[in-house]
Design a protein around this motif. Sequence first.
Motif, short mmCIF file in Angstrom:
data_model
loop_
_atom_site.label_atom_id
_atom_site.label_comp_id
_atom_site.label_asym_id
_atom_site.label_seq_id
_atom_site.Cartn_x
_atom_site.Cartn_y
_atom_site.Cartn_z
N THR A 17 33.69 -32.51 -6.74
CA THR A 17 33.79 -33.18 -5.52
C THR A 17 35.35 -33.45 -5.22
O THR A 17 35.90 -34.06 -5.84
CB THR A 17 32.99 -34.45 -5.37
OG1 THR A 17 31.57 -34.09 -5.50
CG2 THR A 17 32.86 -35.24 -4.09
N ILE A 18 35.80 -33.11 -3.89
CA ILE A 18 36.87 -33.59 -3.67
C ILE A 18 37.08 -34.72 -2.64
O ILE A 18 36.44 -34.79 -1.78
CB ILE A 18 37.50 -32.13 -2.64
CG1 ILE A 18 37.57 -30.86 -3.25
CG2 ILE A 18 38.91 -32.42 -2.11
CD1 ILE A 18 37.79 -29.73 -2.64
N ASP A 19 37.54 -35.65 -3.37
CA ASP A 19 37.41 -37.05 -2.88
C ASP A 19 39.10 -37.62 -2.81
O ASP A 19 39.36 -38.31 -3.72
CB ASP A 19 36.66 -37.96 -4.03
CG ASP A 19 36.66 -39.17 -3.35
OD1 ASP A 19 37.37 -39.65 -2.01
OD2 ASP A 19 36.07 -40.27 -4.08
N GLU A 20 39.67 -37.20 -1.57
CA GLU A 20 41.05 -37.68 -1.38
C GLU A 20 41.14 -38.50 -0.24
O GLU A 20 42.33 -38.30 0.49
CB GLU A 20 41.93 -36.60 -1.45
CG GLU A 20 41.74 -35.42 -2.84
CD GLU A 20 42.54 -34.11 -2.63
OE1 GLU A 20 43.33 -33.90 -1.52
OE2 GLU A 20 42.41 -33.30 -3.44
N ILE A 61 36.09 -41.81 6.07
CA ILE A 61 36.46 -40.87 5.35
C ILE A 61 35.30 -39.83 4.80
O ILE A 61 34.13 -40.12 5.10
CB ILE A 61 37.40 -41.14 4.11
CG1 ILE A 61 36.45 -41.91 3.09
CG2 ILE A 61 38.55 -41.94 4.39
CD1 ILE A 61 36.99 -42.27 1.74
N VAL A 62 35.52 -38.56 4.45
CA VAL A 62 34.61 -37.64 3.88
C VAL A 62 34.97 -37.35 2.56
O VAL A 62 36.14 -36.96 2.29
CB VAL A 62 34.49 -36.59 5.09
CG1 VAL A 62 35.68 -35.83 5.17
CG2 VAL A 62 33.16 -35.69 4.79
N LYS A 63 34.00 -37.01 1.67
CA LYS A 63 33.76 -36.28 0.51
C LYS A 63 33.16 -34.88 0.65
O LYS A 63 32.24 -34.90 1.11
CB LYS A 63 33.59 -37.30 -0.79
CG LYS A 63 33.90 -38.58 -0.76
CD LYS A 63 33.21 -39.20 -1.85
CE LYS A 63 33.34 -40.65 -2.05
NZ LYS A 63 32.96 -41.46 -3.40
N PHE A 64 33.98 -34.08 -0.23
CA PHE A 64 33.69 -32.57 0.17
C PHE A 64 33.15 -31.89 -1.14
O PHE A 64 33.87 -31.97 -2.09
CB PHE A 64 34.78 -31.89 0.67
CG PHE A 64 34.50 -30.67 1.08
CD1 PHE A 64 33.35 -30.13 1.54
CD2 PHE A 64 35.57 -29.54 0.74
CE1 PHE A 64 33.23 -28.52 1.90
CE2 PHE A 64 35.50 -28.32 1.26
CZ PHE A 64 34.13 -27.80 1.54
N SER A 65 32.09 -31.50 -1.41
CA SER A 65 31.47 -30.74 -2.22
C SER A 65 30.90 -29.38 -1.79
O SER A 65 30.82 -29.02 -0.61
CB SER A 65 30.34 -31.30 -3.10
OG SER A 65 29.04 -31.46 -2.49
N LYS A 66 30.62 -28.58 -2.78
CA LYS A 66 30.12 -26.87 -2.35
C LYS A 66 28.97 -27.23 -1.27
O LYS A 66 28.57 -26.25 -0.54
CB LYS A 66 29.91 -26.02 -3.57
CG LYS A 66 29.53 -24.81 -3.34
CD LYS A 66 29.39 -24.01 -4.47
CE LYS A 66 29.25 -22.17 -4.29
NZ LYS A 66 29.03 -21.70 -5.37
N ASN A 67 28.11 -28.11 -1.70
CA ASN A 67 26.98 -28.23 -0.91
C ASN A 67 26.68 -29.45 0.07
O ASN A 67 25.48 -29.68 0.51
CB ASN A 67 25.45 -28.25 -1.90
CG ASN A 67 24.45 -27.88 -1.11
OD1 ASN A 67 24.31 -27.01 -0.35
ND2 ASN A 67 23.18 -28.60 -1.43
N SER A 68 27.53 -30.40 0.07
CA SER A 68 27.54 -31.38 0.87
C SER A 68 28.78 -31.85 1.59
O SER A 68 29.77 -31.68 0.93
CB SER A 68 26.70 -32.67 0.19
OG SER A 68 27.59 -32.90 -1.04
#
Length: 233
Positions: free
Chosen positions: A188-191, A48-55
């Motif tokens: 951080t968007i962690d879904e 899976i992937v976690k998404f933030s503004k810079n990473s």
Amino acid sequence: MKKAILGSLATIPLVAAGVLTNAGEANAIALTGKFQLASGAFGSDQSIVKFSKNSLTFSPQPVTPVSITSSDPSFEVFNSANIGSILSFTPLSAETPFLDLGNTPIPGVVGFFPGDVDPITDGESIFTLETATYDLKDSGANVAVDVAISGFFTSASNDISEGQGNITFQINNTTVDQVQAKLDADETIDEDLKFSGAVFTATEVPEPGTIGGLLAVGSLGIGSILKQLKQKK
């Protein structure tokens, strides 16, 4: 559409892929063609992937398997890869290699056989990242995130070919404005975001009077494979 131009290590933008080695080398075997990748799994843990503004942060770590599918000779010998754990956008920073291609007993899945991670952690047949940008786009009741990347492939024979493509994933039941607000607030968007439908291209330097280019989109699910493995246990 909101677009964030986030980082680049390249001195010249890549608009087409091409082999950088001497075209006269008879033994040059550069990686050329196209392939698709999709979230894989390490044991029962899906990639899976976690998404933030810079990473982007990929997990499980330190090995995050993905499945590889291709009908092109250069890439059809691979069925899996390991993707780098963290991609930071500003300034651009990513593990080298960003992708390590290999062939595992189960496509895109490791952790079930001794040494099955070795082919995707051996540092041969790799992709090194040079640029990365992302777009957010409303897609029905969801938001599609498209991460465009470019860089270069290094084959097992150390021949170089330029490549470019996309990593894509979807955030459900939200809007671009809501996602952007979270990113701007350093959330951080962690879904349990699974990534799929990625595209990579690599082509040989065109011969005089010819133009080369290859592009394909695709995805491959891992859930059914894991289900079968669990049933066999």
